[in-house]
Design an enzyme around this catalytic site. Structure first.
Site, PDB file in Angstrom:
ATOM      1  N   LYS A  75       0.803  -1.263  -0.163  1.00  0.00           N
ATOM      2  CA  LYS A  75      -0.164   0.039   0.058  1.00  0.00           C
ATOM      3  C   LYS A  75       1.007   1.187  -0.053  1.00  0.00           C
ATOM      4  O   LYS A  75       2.033   1.288   0.792  1.00  0.00           O
ATOM      5  CB  LYS A  75      -0.791   0.043   1.223  1.00  0.00           C
ATOM      6  CG  LYS A  75      -1.939   1.055   1.588  1.00  0.00           C
ATOM      7  CD  LYS A  75      -2.900   0.842   2.530  1.00  0.00           C
ATOM      8  CE  LYS A  75      -4.036   1.881   2.552  1.00  0.00           C
ATOM      9  NZ  LYS A  75      -4.913   1.632   3.648  1.00  0.00           N
ATOM     10  N   SER A 150      -9.664   1.484   2.448  1.00  0.00           N
ATOM     11  CA  SER A 150      -8.813   2.394   1.825  1.00  0.00           C
ATOM     12  C   SER A 150      -7.646   1.578   0.955  1.00  0.00           C
ATOM     13  O   SER A 150      -7.115   2.101  -0.107  1.00  0.00           O
ATOM     14  CB  SER A 150      -8.132   3.493   2.501  1.00  0.00           C
ATOM     15  OG  SER A 150      -7.501   2.827   3.644  1.00  0.00           O
ATOM     16  N   SER A 174     -10.019  -0.785   6.946  1.00  0.00           N
ATOM     17  CA  SER A 174      -9.582  -0.477   5.559  1.00  0.00           C
ATOM     18  C   SER A 174      -8.517  -1.557   5.033  1.00  0.00           C
ATOM     19  O   SER A 174      -8.248  -1.760   3.796  1.00  0.00           O
ATOM     20  CB  SER A 174      -8.583   0.772   5.423  1.00  0.00           C
ATOM     21  OG  SER A 174      -9.284   1.772   5.018  1.00  0.00           O
TER      22      SER A 174
HETATM   23  N1  GLN Z   1     -13.290   4.073   5.836  1.00  0.00           N
HETATM   24  C1  GLN Z   1     -12.948   4.310   6.919  1.00  0.00           C
HETATM   25  C2  GLN Z   1     -12.407   5.934   6.788  1.00  0.00           C
HETATM   26  O1  GLN Z   1     -12.764   6.447   5.805  1.00  0.00           O
HETATM   27  C3  GLN Z   1     -11.688   3.570   7.454  1.00  0.00           C
HETATM   28  C4  GLN Z   1     -10.736   3.912   6.808  1.00  0.00           C
HETATM   29  C5  GLN Z   1      -9.264   2.985   7.121  1.00  0.00           C
HETATM   30  O2  GLN Z   1      -9.357   2.085   7.679  1.00  0.00           O
HETATM   31  N2  GLN Z   1      -8.202   3.766   6.953  1.00  0.00           N
HETATM   32  O3  GLN Z   1     -12.009   6.623   7.620  1.00  0.00           O
END
Ligand code: GLN
Length: 485
Positions: A75, A150, A174
């Protein structure tokens, strides 16, 4: 070759059935063939193949570990020396880190190859990979749908077999949510298990790196290398790290599985529920018992998270000012104007939204009403889990309320987007380990994820429970129909 597990690839490398250079080139070719997915932000064949040549030498000399010579995608939130680290943002579009994140460093020391940097929501803020400055990622199962986010690029890459395994990070879901949407296995370790050093910070008290792989066994192999104490991360926990691969394989006779009533209520798609219940029956056949449990504060997880995570983000993102590194706007009149233009041009809409919410929640007069209250709520949510674990060994439920949704379907409705993480967020608030494994396909052929949550630092058990399911079912081996065997 691309359908083999990490263990099989390692065996092929040792037996010289394939070299690391050949393996790396094979996956680089596949990335190119499936460019349409937009799963990668940076691919640097010269860099990867140089690492592969070194790995081949190590194998030749008998100096190898389990991952030597295996290409892994990362990532684009993990700092990599000598390769761009953008975090999906325009503001870091020219950033080359002078050091490696601990996760990368450990993989490098083990001779793993960096296959490239995967696409992601900007600063990991999102559930669909649509907030990336580098464009949306397509779900390999259905190109009109999102891969989740994400860590969407990592999950899509593993699902499309253009990477044997990948890393991700999970602040509110994410790793698990994109793993569910893409039909792969994604594990979020206990908070403090994997070092955050060199991992671009979103919400520091929630962020945790972990593996995205095709099976729990492969995830355990990766975790063996990346987990463990790191003095450079003050929240890294100093305790004996088990051999996660050795810990899996045990039977689960007598395992008590808690089912939170709140995870099976309104908003859960009936197809998803049916598939999750089917998976639970499989666990019963394996000797587990199902127990209804209560997580009474579940409904407050999303609001609690959306005060705390933006608060931490607004503070963490203050460092992007155009002075020391990253993007700097041109044509400014003075220092303040430079800051303002740089941040206005460098950040996308979702990131700006979070910075504004966070700055508001932390400001004098509102701090007690919002930030402090959310912190108290976070403690109650953690206590809910502690009480539940008095009656069960692991908790199970769906990873997400629905399967992958259409690209563009929720971009104009932040609340609908935030509700995607309704079953995953509480796990981060409590710092617990959680995994999503493929449990079936819905009536349109899209993958459904089963979430397994464990007690703090019971990571090995979570992996074992996931592995046990994968020993008797083959959902984790299903690939999108476009993927050639
Ligand atoms: N979807 C969540 C957010 O937008 C979690 C994102 C994540 O785990 N980085 O914050």
């Amino acid at each position: 070759m691309h359908n083999k597990s990490l263990t099989q690839l390692a065996a092929d490398l040792v037996a010289k059935r394939v070299s690391s250079v050949e393996l790396t080139q094979h996956f680089l070719n596949r990335i190119e063939q499936q460019e349409i997915l937009n799963a990668f932000i940076t691919v640097d064949p010269g860099f990867s193949l140089a690492q592969a040549r070194e790995a081949d030498q190590r194998i030749q000399q008998g100096d190898k570990t389990a991952l030597t010579g295996i290409p892994i995608a990362h990532k684009d939130i993990f700092c990599t020396k000598g390769m761009l680290t953008t975090c999906g943002s325009h503001i870091l579009s020219n950033f080359v880190s002078p050091y490696d994140a601990t996760v990368i460093d450990r993989l490098n020391q083990n001779g793993a190859v960096i296959l490239g940097k995967t696409n992601m929501d900007e600063f990991a803020m999102g559930s669909s990979n649509e907030t990336s400055h580098y464009g949306a990622v397509k779900n390999p199962w259905d190109h009109t749908t999102v891969p989740g986010g994400s860590s969407g690029g990592s999950a899509a890459a593993v699902a499309a077999r253009i990477a044997p395994a990948a890393t991700g990070t999970d602040t509110g879901g994410s790793i698990r949510q994109p793993a569910a949407f893409c039909g792969v296995t994604g594990f979020k370790p206990s908070y403090g298990q994997v070092s955050r050093f060199g991992m671009v910070a979103f919400a520091s008290s929630l962020d945790q790196g972990g593996p995205i792989a095709r099976s729990a066994e492969d995830a355990a192999l990766l975790l063996n290398v990346i987990a463990g104490f790191d003095a450079r991360d003050s929240t890294s926990v100093q305790r004996q790290t088990p051999d996660f691969v050795n810990e899996i394989g045990g039977d689960i006779e007598g395992l008590r599985i808690g089912l939170p009533v709140q995870f099976f209520g309104e908003g859960l798609d009936s197809d998803v529920e049916g598939i999750v219940r089917e998976a639970l029956r499989e666990y019963e056949k394996l000797g587990a018992t199902l127990i209804d449990i209560d997580l009474p504060n579940s409904a407050l997880c999303v609001p609690c998270y959306y005060v705390l995570a933006p608060s931490e983000a607004s503070s963490n993102l203050a460092r992007y000012d155009g002075v020391r590194y990253g993007y700097r706007a041109s044509g400014y009149s003075d220092l303040i104007d430079m800051y303002m233009k740089t941040r206005a041009e460098g950040f996308g809409d979702e990131v700006k939204r979070r910075i504004m919410i966070g700055t508001y929640a932390l400001s004098a007069g509102y701090y007690d009403a919002y930030y402090l209250k959310a912190q108290k709520l976070r403690r109650l949510i953690a206590q809910d889990f502690a009480h539940a674990f008095e009656r069960c060994d692991v908790i199970m439920g769906p990873t997400t309320p629905t399967t992958a949704f259409a690209i563009g379907a929720k971009t104009d409705d932040p609340i609908a987007m935030y509700l995607n993480d309704i079953y995953t967020i509480s796990v981060n608030l409590a710092g617990l380990p959680g995994i999503s494994i493929p449990a079936g396909l819905d009536n349109t052929g899209k993958p459904v994820g089963l979430q397994i949550i464990g007690q703090y630092f019971d990571d090995a058990r979570v992996l074992n429970v996931a592995h046990r399911f994968q020993m008797t079912t083959d959902w984790h081996q299903r690939a999108p129909s476009r993927v050639q065997p």
